[in-house]
Each structure stands twice: as C-alpha cells, then as structure tokens.
Design an enzyme around this catalytic site. Structure first.
Site, mmCIF file in Angstrom:
data_model
loop_
_atom_site.group_PDB
_atom_site.id
_atom_site.type_symbol
_atom_site.label_atom_id
_atom_site.label_comp_id
_atom_site.label_asym_id
_atom_site.label_seq_id
_atom_site.Cartn_x
_atom_site.Cartn_y
_atom_site.Cartn_z
ATOM 1 N N LYS A 83 -4.458 1.898 -18.233
ATOM 2 C CA LYS A 83 -5.043 1.149 -17.120
ATOM 3 C C LYS A 83 -6.490 0.831 -17.467
ATOM 4 O O LYS A 83 -7.320 1.728 -17.622
ATOM 5 C CB LYS A 83 -4.951 2.005 -15.853
ATOM 6 C CG LYS A 83 -5.581 1.413 -14.619
ATOM 7 C CD LYS A 83 -5.348 2.392 -13.470
ATOM 8 C CE LYS A 83 -6.089 2.004 -12.229
ATOM 9 N NZ LYS A 83 -5.897 3.006 -11.159
ATOM 10 N N GLY A 93 -3.663 -4.805 -10.798
ATOM 11 C CA GLY A 93 -3.926 -4.282 -9.462
ATOM 12 C C GLY A 93 -5.351 -4.530 -9.045
ATOM 13 O O GLY A 93 -6.099 -5.280 -9.677
ATOM 14 N N GLY A 94 -5.744 -3.857 -7.951
ATOM 15 C CA GLY A 94 -7.074 -4.078 -7.406
ATOM 16 C C GLY A 94 -8.180 -3.580 -8.312
ATOM 17 O O GLY A 94 -9.312 -4.066 -8.248
ATOM 18 N N PHE A 95 -7.877 -2.604 -9.186
ATOM 19 C CA PHE A 95 -8.917 -2.023 -10.024
ATOM 20 C C PHE A 95 -8.826 -2.444 -11.480
ATOM 21 O O PHE A 95 -9.564 -1.964 -12.317
ATOM 22 C CB PHE A 95 -8.867 -0.493 -9.950
ATOM 23 C CG PHE A 95 -9.423 0.054 -8.670
ATOM 24 C CD1 PHE A 95 -10.409 -0.636 -7.991
ATOM 25 C CD2 PHE A 95 -8.955 1.237 -8.144
ATOM 26 C CE1 PHE A 95 -10.931 -0.146 -6.809
ATOM 27 C CE2 PHE A 95 -9.472 1.742 -6.969
ATOM 28 C CZ PHE A 95 -10.459 1.047 -6.294
ATOM 29 N N ASP A 114 -4.406 5.689 -0.253
ATOM 30 C CA ASP A 114 -3.919 4.349 -0.618
ATOM 31 C C ASP A 114 -2.434 4.404 -0.977
ATOM 32 O O ASP A 114 -2.008 3.918 -2.034
ATOM 33 C CB ASP A 114 -4.729 3.785 -1.786
ATOM 34 C CG ASP A 114 -4.605 2.260 -1.899
ATOM 35 O OD1 ASP A 114 -4.167 1.630 -0.921
ATOM 36 O OD2 ASP A 114 -4.935 1.709 -2.957
#
Length: 777
Positions: free
Chosen positions: A532, A514-516, A628
């Site tokens: 994550k 993902g974005g992070f 988000d």
C-alpha cells in the site's frame, strides 16, 4: 497472602501473539522416531498453516486437534524454532526460543540417544544431553509431552520437565522450575522481567531483572514444612492444583478456574506478567482457541510494568514523576506518544558523583514490593531516605506509615518499575533518587582566570554547533521522520524502498485505489504480498504511525497481517499479506454478475468481521476503535474468510475511559450518530458493522445515488420495511440461496438492527453479537 482469581467473558484470542506456524519439510509423520535419524529444516513448501510435522499425535476425544513436534517459523525473518505445538496455531514448548535457527539447520537423534539441534555450520544450539543414558527411542504422547525413553519404556528425558511459558493438563510445574514469557512474541525484555514459580508454601510470580520481587502470591498454610517431596502446580479438573508438602501429608489448594473445561485447556505465562487460561474449541470452519480467563485478579495499574520504568499509573493512565518541592523536570517520557513505555531520567545517576544525589518526594504513591524488600530496622522516614542516599544501588526509597504515623515500613528499590497512585489515607510516600548538577555558586573566584579561555572555547563551539545544526536539519529532512520508528519494540519488518520496488516490479500491477493511496501486488521470496503506497497529502505521519504501531502489536486470524513497512524520505509504504479475493465490496455490490455469494459464505463473512472487532474491542490491552469499518476495508482470502484491514484512523481507548474526543473521521454512510458530538466509543464500530451486515444481506451500498427508484439510503429503506413487517423484501433477490434461508437471514438482519440503535449504550458489545450469531447456528 492468597488472592482469588477474577473470571472474564469467553472471548476469542489468537494465542500465539503473532506466531505463524509453518513447519519445515518432513516425511509423513507418526508419533515416534528411532535412533540415528536426522531432519533438515528447509523452507515451507505449502501455504497451509501447519504441514508435515516431525511427530504428530491426535488429542484423545478431540480428533480434530493434534499435538505436533517440529520446526515452526517466525514470519519473514527466516528464523525457526523447534518445539511442541498444537496443530491449531498454539506453541506449548520450545527448545531454542533464545537462540533461533535458520534454514538448513539440523535436528539429529543420534545413535547414542542424544537429541541435538545444530546450526548449518554444525555449531550447537540445544541438546537433551542424554548421550549414554540407554535411550531407545523418542515419542510424542497424547498429552503433548515429547519423551525420550529407554528399553523399559521409562522416560529418560521429557519436555514436561523443562517448561517454557506454558503448562498442559497433567504437566507439573515443580518447585525450582520456572515459567518465563516468550520474549520474541511481543516484548524483547519480557523474559528478563517476569517469571512464575512454585515455592514450598505456594505459587509466586516475580518481576524485576536486577532484584526480582513477588507481585502475586497464592500461599498455602501447612504448619511444618517438608522438603520431600517438593511442592508443585498442575492444571487438572478445571482448576490449578497446588500441592504443598508438610511433615505429615501433602496439603492441596485449588485455584478455581471459571471454565466448563469442555475441551483441551492450557495455561500460559504472558509477556505482560499475567497468567492466562486458554481452551480449544472446534467450529464449522475448523478450530480456534478461546482466551478464557486471567488467573491473577489484576487491574491495569497492578501490573509491574503497566507504565514502564519510573512511570506512575493512575486509573489506567500513565505519567512521569514530577518533583513537588521544585519546578525542575527530572524525568521525561521515553516516548511522548506512548506514555506506557515509561520514563527516563534527564540526568543519569552516577555513583562517581554521590554528592549530587538527591531524593524527590512523591506523596500518595505506592509500590508493589513492600513485603519482601523492606528493611525492618529502618522504621522512620528520615533514616529510610538517608539509607537510600548512602547506597549507590538504591534508586528509590518507599515508605509507608503503619502505626499512627509514628513508625512505618521502609523499602529500598534498586530497579524502579511502575508505581501507582494510592488512595488518600494510605500514608505512602515514594522518594526517587535523581542526579542534580553542581550549584552555580560554588567558589566563583576560581572561575575568574578561566573567563577568557571559556569565552574563546564557547565561541568555537557556537560556530561548530551552527554548522552541525544545519547539517542535521538537512539530514532530518531526508529522513522524514524515520527515527520515530527506530526503537519501537515488536515492530514489523522494515523494508527499503528499492526492495519493495523490485518486489512489485516497479509498482506495475495495481490492485486498487483507496482514500490513502494505491495498492500493488508483489512477491517477496515465496510469499505474495500487497503493498500500500500512501499518499502523503491524504495520510500524514500521525495516521501512518497509528497504522504501523496498531497492527504491528495485534495478531488475529481475522485481521490482515502487517508484514512490514517502509519509511524512506517521502516514501511511506505498508506491506500486507496478499488477499486473493480482494475487498468485500467487489463481491456484494454487483449489477449484472452471476457470481453471487451464497448465504453460508455471507454468514461466515459476517461472523469473521464480528470476531475481529470483538478482539479489537475486548482482547487487547487497550480497546482499539477501528473507526472506518466498511466493505472496502474487509478483505477476503481464497476461501472467502474475511479479514479487517486499514487502521489509519484507529484510536486507542484506555479501559477506564468512557469515551474519547476526536474530530469526525470515517466514511459517509457508515458514521454513527454520536460523531456529531465528537464523543466516541468503540460502539461506533458496532454501528458501522450493522451497516455492513445490511449491505451484505441486501447486495447494495447504504448510499447509492444511482438507485433512485429503490431509494438512495439503504437504512431508510430498512426502517420502512421494518415498520411494515416486510423485512423479507430486504433480502438480495439475485441470490436464490438467500431465499431458501429466509428465516435465518431475517434473524441476522434483526441483529444488525440492534447494532444500528441511535444511542450507543443501546447497541450490543461485539462479544454479545458473536454469542447471538453462534446461538443461531
């Protein structure tokens, strides 16, 4: 003084404040047990929420709801509690919440009639102390009462006589008993700060660990009091009934509750000092608990610890005291980022230096405890201040004028909880005791012979300080902000990087990106996890802090559970529960797949997301705007139950704030129009939710640059179809089941269009969305 309760909207809430009920292993349960029985607490052998309890009993007229007695475990720490709970995730009584047990602990119902809980080494944890009292057996009643009875079927011991934090219908909180919050659920000090009890004249809630004072009273006027029988509180007939004895009869007062009482209810004394009513309700997917009402009629600033010790609450905002007569800063926040945790003195007060004590004045500041801790003989302001200065245990003097400023009430406080600003004309003053340093002008001539010695000592310490600072800077760089999390109460488990590296087999199985950062699967003991790994360039300390702090404090069945985190040097990792079906976008964006979701599954997913957002917006102490919401941040379990995740961009919004100002954040295609103004409310989530609803119904993303023939923007296509009254064209034609439920789908689509209003104040709240979805079932 009697206070009437305030009613609230019916909103969903997971009542255990973070407890996951997982029982240890037992044989098939009944509702009774015989003497000379021993049970051993072992690891849960199933992923079902509650399985194989020790005793179980269905609730009358609610056959889907059971009371159970057994062990349940706090996530990940391998610690257990023996207690009574409903088999829907709500504990109502516990025996050992102040002394948790581990695996292989035993519960013994001895031949002598004693129920004994022991650690694996045999040391005593808890006991009913009923040995030798002719106990014949044990049973769990239909009302949730765990009873040890004799040969005449009369109770010898019962859990109803030993309440913890909850009260069930028919259970009495008798004068002398106390309800105390479960400190393990949220706040480790909560059980020491609050308790609820019944006195001979009514119901009282107290706060303070050193000298408890009442902050809520519901009194009953009876004239002459009688001590036999004692007063008590009970939950019955949609009200809290308070029985207070008098010389002639027992007076009865009702604290009316705004609830239809369609099913089982219970009240719980929470860790924030509020008494709340809960009600059970069954739905198509199983069952849930509704948080129905706050019993105490409080605003945010009315709570004794709203802003922590020494904190001043004003319109829901917290600040530290500032001396008006000088520019010296005597107080500082415990945590600059979280002002609600309170303030601390720059220089601690010491009774060895009473000559250095001083009072600073805070005008128009009031306190909750004037009536019970005031000193009647101190009726003028100056004598009140002097009494505090000459009493070492006094931390503050509170004074309120009551007679045209000629006299007033004085209160001496030994523990300063939260204060609050009072309205002009209230004529209240707070004088806080501080420790000042001795004056630099005292006896200068005595310092002259010491100058050479002091210079040499100072030089040494300067060099030593430089060395220590250099060492500390290097250590601090290695720690990379780890101390930010060192003293956060209620934080999830902290893991080492090496432990997570082993759990994920050196991060070999990537689930997604993902974005992070990237997400990897792993295994911790018997539990499968998702780890994550955050990209430092994408998510900084602030976002990492936001995600850990936000998810660590909130618990809901439709929010992905944060198991723990790792902050070690440059490594920042978050450990979540594993969601086997992955993210929602994998199931609604498809091209040549026959594995489509039917309408019932899609509708349930829409409902789950709404339930999660309603909780974030309306159930937490502060509103939480996720900011988000998109299919990639909605994960699915084996049964396609949806859970919201990824709180890296979330913002807290105080209840008295109409909006917050923040830079644009989120994902293109899901951003509400007001992002252009940077004035943001929780309604931006409602807009994003509306986009997701349309995507679920249509089966494609809002922005699809590959779909030139069908239109790049899904919402623009929706607008065109709505204007031409052809909303049926928006339904996913790859799924025949959607067409069979066309009318229901269009009704949900119209609800999504309500959420997509350009002006935020025209969009519904998420609780109203939930109500509309349920009304269409």
């Amino acid at each position: 003084m009697a206070m009437a309760p305030v009613s609230f909207l019916l909103i969903f809430f997971l009542t255990t404040a973070g407890l996951t009920l997982q029982t240890c292993c037992f044989d098939s349960p009944g509702h009774s047990a015989n003497l000379s029985t021993i049970w051993t607490c072992t690891s849960p052998t199933t992923d079902v929420l509650v399985a194989n309890p020790l005793l179980s009993r269905p609730v009358p007229d609610n056959h889907n709801l059971h009371f159970a007695a057994g062990f349940y475990n706090y996530p990940l720490v391998n610690t257990y509690i023996f207690g009574v709970y409903t088999v829907t995730d709500a504990d109502v009584w516990s025996a050992n919440r102040d002394q948790l047990i581990r695996q292989n602990s035993t519960l013994s119902f001895t031949a002598e009639g004693d129920l004994v809980l022991q650690h694996p080494d045999g040391s005593l944890v808890w006991s009913t102390n009923t040995s030798g009292q002719s106990v014949a057996g044990m049973t769990l009643t239909e009302s949730g009462n765990l009873v040890l009875y004799n040969h005449n079927n009369l109770p010898v011991w019962q859990s109803f006589d030993h309440p913890t934090d909850s009260l069930l219908p028919g259970q009495r909180l008798v004068q002398g008993m106390r309800l105390k919050p479960n400190a393990l659920a949220v706040n480790l000090t909560a059980s020491d700060l609050y308790y609820l009890t019944v006195h001979s004249d009514g119901l009282y809630a107290f706060a303070g660990s050193s000298n408890s004072q009442p902050y809520y009273e519901f009194t009953v006027s009876t004239g002459n009091k009688s001590q036999n029988p004692p007063a008590y509180l009970t939950l019955a007939n949609r009200s809290l009934d308070i029985f207070v004895p008098s010389s002639s009869s027992a007076n009865l007062e009702h604290l009316s509750l705004q609830s239809p009482a369609l099913s089982l209810q219970y009240i719980r004394f929470e860790s924030d000092g509020q008494l709340r009513l809960y009600e059970w309700q069954a739905d198509q997917k199983g069952s849930t608990w509704l948080y129905v009402q706050d019993v105490f009629p409080f605003q945010y600033c009315d709570y004794p610890t709203a802003c922590g010790e020494y904190g001043i609450c004003s319109n829901g905002l917290c600040s530290c005291p500032t001396a008006t007569e000088s520019h010296i800063q005597y107080f500082r926040p415990v945590d600059d980022r979280r002002p609600h945790l309170g303030c601390t003195l720059e220089t601690p007060i010491s009774c060895q230096f009473v000559q250095d004590h001083q009072l600073i004045s805070l005008p128009n500041v009031s306190y909750l405890y004037y009536d019970s801790s005031r000193v009647p003989e101190l009726s003028d302001e100056e004598s009140c201040k002097q009494a505090c200065l000459t009493t070492c245990s006094c931390k503050a003097a509170l004074f309120r004028y009551v007679d045209n400023k000629s006299a007033g009430d004085c209160t001496l406080v030994s523990q300063v909880l939260s204060l609050k600003t009072s309205y002009p004309g209230y004529d209240s003053l707070a004088f806080l005791k501080v420790q000042i340093t001795p004056s630099p002008h005292l006896e200068k001539h005595r310092l002259v012979p010491l100058v050479p010695v002091l210079v040499g000592v100072a030089s040494f310490f300067v060099m030593l300080t430089i060395v220590l600072v250099v060492v500390q800077i290097r250590r601090q760089q290695d720690k990379d902000g780890e101390d930010e999390f060192a003293e956060l109460p209620g934080m999830p488990t902290r893991f080492s990087f090496q432990m997570l590296k082993l759990a994920t087999k050196d991060f070999s199985n990537k689930l997604g990106e993902g974005g992070f950062g990237s997400v990897f699967s792993g295994q911790l003991g018997e539990e499968k996890i998702a780890v994550k790994c955050l990209d430092q360039a994408s998510q900084g300390k602030r976002e990492f802090f936001a995600e850990v702090e936000t998810i660590g404090r909130i618990h809901h069945i439709n929010l992905v559970r944060l198991i723990g985190f790792c902050l070690e040097k440059s490594h920042r990792l978050l450990v979540y529960e594993f969601m086997p079906k992955g993210s929602l976008d994998q199931w609604i964006y498809y091209k040549d797949s026959n594995d489509t979701l039917d309408w019932r599954t899609r509708r349930n997913i829409i409902t789950d997301i709404a339930r999660a957002l309603a909780y974030l917006h309306e159930e937490c102490t502060h509103k939480i705007a996720h900011l988000d919401i998109k299919p990639q941040n909605i994960l699915l379990d084996d049964n396609f139950n949806a859970k919201v995740c990824d709180f890296g961009l979330s913002r807290l919004i105080h209840r008295d704030q109409s909006h917050v100002t923040t830079r644009m954040r989120g994902t293109p295609g899901y951003l509400a129009p007001e992002w252009l103004t940077s004035h943001i409310t929780e309604k931006v989530d409602v807009y994003s939710y509306g986009v997701v609803m349309i995507e679920i119904i249509n089966g494609r993303p809002n922005l699809d640059h590959s779909n030139l023939g069908g239109g790049i923007q899904l919402l623009k296509l929706l607008q065109e179809k709505a204007q031409n009254s052809h909303l049926e064209d928006m339904i996913d034609r790859k799924c025949n089941d959607m067409s069979l439920h066309q009318q229901d789908v269009i009704r949900i689509m119209k609800l999504a269009m309500w959420c997509l209003q350009s002006y935020c104040n025209r969009r519904p709240s998420m609780s109203l969305v939930m109500k509309n979805i349920q009304s269409q079932c």
